[in-house]
Design a protein around this motif. Structure first.
Motif, mmCIF file in Angstrom:
data_model
loop_
_atom_site.group_PDB
_atom_site.id
_atom_site.type_symbol
_atom_site.label_atom_id
_atom_site.label_comp_id
_atom_site.label_asym_id
_atom_site.label_seq_id
_atom_site.Cartn_x
_atom_site.Cartn_y
_atom_site.Cartn_z
ATOM 1 N N ASP A 6 13.371 7.327 -14.769
ATOM 2 C CA ASP A 6 13.863 8.582 -15.345
ATOM 3 C C ASP A 6 15.569 8.223 -15.315
ATOM 4 N N GLY A 7 16.008 6.939 -15.153
ATOM 5 C CA GLY A 7 17.271 6.548 -14.942
ATOM 6 C C GLY A 7 18.002 6.307 -13.608
ATOM 7 N N VAL A 8 17.409 6.905 -12.500
ATOM 8 C CA VAL A 8 17.924 6.697 -11.308
ATOM 9 C C VAL A 8 16.842 6.445 -10.185
ATOM 10 N N VAL A 9 16.935 5.640 -9.209
ATOM 11 C CA VAL A 9 15.995 5.821 -8.167
ATOM 12 C C VAL A 9 16.330 6.556 -7.041
ATOM 13 N N SER A 10 15.642 7.815 -6.729
ATOM 14 C CA SER A 10 16.327 8.699 -5.902
ATOM 15 C C SER A 10 15.865 8.333 -4.572
ATOM 16 N N GLU A 11 16.271 8.961 -3.423
ATOM 17 C CA GLU A 11 16.134 8.495 -1.843
ATOM 18 C C GLU A 11 14.622 8.957 -1.666
ATOM 19 N N ASP A 12 13.960 10.108 -2.393
ATOM 20 C CA ASP A 12 12.497 10.285 -2.182
ATOM 21 C C ASP A 12 11.625 8.911 -2.816
ATOM 22 N N GLU A 13 12.310 8.518 -3.788
ATOM 23 C CA GLU A 13 11.421 7.100 -4.514
ATOM 24 C C GLU A 13 11.444 6.077 -3.540
ATOM 25 N N ILE A 14 12.553 5.893 -2.753
ATOM 26 C CA ILE A 14 12.764 4.791 -2.034
ATOM 27 C C ILE A 14 11.837 5.055 -0.753
ATOM 28 N N GLN A 15 11.907 6.101 -0.218
ATOM 29 C CA GLN A 15 11.049 6.674 0.761
ATOM 30 C C GLN A 15 9.455 6.340 0.552
ATOM 31 N N VAL A 16 9.046 6.659 -0.643
ATOM 32 C CA VAL A 16 7.713 6.332 -1.088
ATOM 33 C C VAL A 16 7.537 4.717 -0.817
ATOM 34 N N ALA A 17 8.539 3.945 -1.542
ATOM 35 C CA ALA A 17 8.375 2.616 -1.481
ATOM 36 C C ALA A 17 8.242 1.937 0.112
ATOM 37 N N GLU A 18 8.965 2.644 0.904
ATOM 38 C CA GLU A 18 8.891 2.170 2.257
ATOM 39 C C GLU A 18 7.575 3.005 2.920
ATOM 40 N N ALA A 19 7.036 3.825 2.460
ATOM 41 C CA ALA A 19 5.877 4.259 3.098
ATOM 42 C C ALA A 19 4.816 3.254 2.490
ATOM 43 N N MET A 20 4.770 2.612 1.475
ATOM 44 C CA MET A 20 3.890 1.813 1.121
ATOM 45 C C MET A 20 3.902 0.694 1.871
ATOM 46 N N PHE A 21 4.928 0.225 2.397
ATOM 47 C CA PHE A 21 5.224 -0.813 3.104
ATOM 48 C C PHE A 21 4.294 -0.570 4.589
ATOM 49 N N VAL A 22 4.338 0.818 5.241
ATOM 50 C CA VAL A 22 3.690 1.103 6.094
ATOM 51 C C VAL A 22 2.183 1.157 5.842
ATOM 52 N N ARG A 23 1.712 1.908 4.744
ATOM 53 C CA ARG A 23 0.345 1.935 4.254
ATOM 54 C C ARG A 23 -0.380 0.751 4.199
ATOM 55 N N PHE A 24 0.398 -0.421 3.604
ATOM 56 C CA PHE A 24 -0.104 -1.622 3.223
ATOM 57 C C PHE A 24 0.047 -2.710 4.550
ATOM 58 N N ARG A 25 0.582 -2.227 5.546
ATOM 59 C CA ARG A 25 0.704 -2.622 6.831
ATOM 60 C C ARG A 25 1.271 -4.314 6.767
ATOM 61 N N LEU A 26 2.532 -4.242 5.929
ATOM 62 C CA LEU A 26 3.219 -5.413 5.767
ATOM 63 C C LEU A 26 3.780 -5.892 6.736
ATOM 64 N N ASN A 27 3.631 -7.231 7.162
ATOM 65 C CA ASN A 27 4.572 -7.862 8.304
ATOM 66 C C ASN A 27 5.959 -7.988 7.775
ATOM 67 N N GLU A 28 6.771 -8.366 8.540
ATOM 68 C CA GLU A 28 8.192 -8.609 8.559
ATOM 69 C C GLU A 28 8.487 -9.401 7.338
ATOM 70 N N THR A 29 7.728 -10.558 7.238
ATOM 71 C CA THR A 29 8.098 -11.532 6.074
ATOM 72 C C THR A 29 7.505 -10.576 4.641
ATOM 73 N N GLN A 30 6.486 -10.037 4.740
ATOM 74 C CA GLN A 30 6.004 -9.482 3.551
ATOM 75 C C GLN A 30 6.927 -8.356 3.091
ATOM 76 N N ARG A 31 7.536 -7.740 4.221
ATOM 77 C CA ARG A 31 8.353 -6.482 3.858
ATOM 78 C C ARG A 31 9.752 -7.013 3.022
ATOM 79 N N ALA A 32 10.289 -8.131 3.601
ATOM 80 C CA ALA A 32 11.406 -8.664 2.881
ATOM 81 C C ALA A 32 11.049 -9.120 1.701
ATOM 82 N N THR A 33 9.950 -9.721 1.320
ATOM 83 C CA THR A 33 9.567 -10.087 -0.021
ATOM 84 C C THR A 33 9.433 -8.750 -1.034
#
Length: 259
Positions: free
Chosen positions: A65-92
């Protein structure tokens, strides 16, 4: 492994008696270890490629929609938690997300890359699309620009656009279950159940059962894990099979009550 050693030993014995047996057994063990190493390496490549492509495309989708909102960034970060990514995977994942939202990101090339590393396995492609859908539907709404890009992603993966209808039906079903199933009519729930299974309401009971079993087999979490699906995404695979089972049960109950 024991089988490979014995077979190698017997072949060696046929040529060199006891000494040949020892040499053959050693060669058998060596070749088996090489094969296992290659398979493990291939699975690891698929898993790392899955995570990188998922979050790169997610970055592009969140910017639909033209811009990445703060809510969408939080959603992506929530995916890090949901997928239980380790530090290396999070960086990737973070680097991939930034790459995806940057100007000039080639979405079609990324989808082709994922097609290659996944071997074009339908269940993998559907899971990939489901992750993207879950990201933009976290607020319960899929905006027109996001839906249009989801369609483009489906086409790029060689999936029918009806997959988006299927995922939307799953979303409605999940929300209905959380609300106790009281907010939607039986007809609406049944219609969505047919969409989840990707079949027509005119399908016979026998064919319906066949489709259900095929979907459960293709989407079984253990089978997907064996083909390279990251263990961190197992929960989403389990949710998918639960939705498939729920849809099948809704249709069966509807047909039994209508008989």
């Amino acid at each position: 492994m024991l089988f490979a050693i014995i077979v190698g030993g017997l072949i060696g014995y046929a040529f060199g008696k006891f000494l040949g047996f020892l040499v053959g057994a050693a060669i058998g063990a060596f070749l088996l270890n090489r094969i296992k190493s290659r398979l493990v390496g291939k699975l690891q490549n698929i898993q790392s490629g899955f995570i990188e492509s998922v979050f790169a495309v997610m970055g592009a989708l969140c910017k639909a929609d033209g811009v990445v909102s703060e809510d969408e960034i939080q959603v992506a970060e929530a995916m890090f938690v949901r997928f239980r990514l380790n530090e290396t995977q999070r960086a990737t994942a973070k680097a991939a997300f930034s790459r995806g939202k940057a100007e000039g990101f080639d979405l079609d090339a990324e989808l082709q890359h994922f097609l290659r590393i996944s071997g074009g396995q339908p269940a993998f492609l559907q899971m990939f699309l489901q992750v993207q859908f879950s990201a933009v539907a976290a607020d319960g709404v899929v905006h027109p620009a996001e839906r249009e890009m989801l369609m483009r992603i489906a086409r790029g993966l060689g999936l029918p656009e009806s997959q988006i209808d299927q995922l939307e039906a799953m979303l409605r079903g999940a929300h209905s279950s959380q609300a106790g199933g009281q907010q939607r009519s039986t007809a609406q729930q049944t219609d969505d159940a047919y969409k989840v299974l990707g079949v027509s309401s005119s399908i016979s009971d026998a064919e319906l059962k066949k489709v259900y079993r095929k979907l459960m087999s293709e989407n079984h979490p253990d089978k997907l894990a064996g083909r390279g699906l990251p263990e961190s995404m197992r929960e989403m695979a389990e949710e998918r099979t639960q939705e498939i089972t729920h849809a099948y049960d809704v249709i069966k109950e509807f047909r039994e009550n209508s008989a």
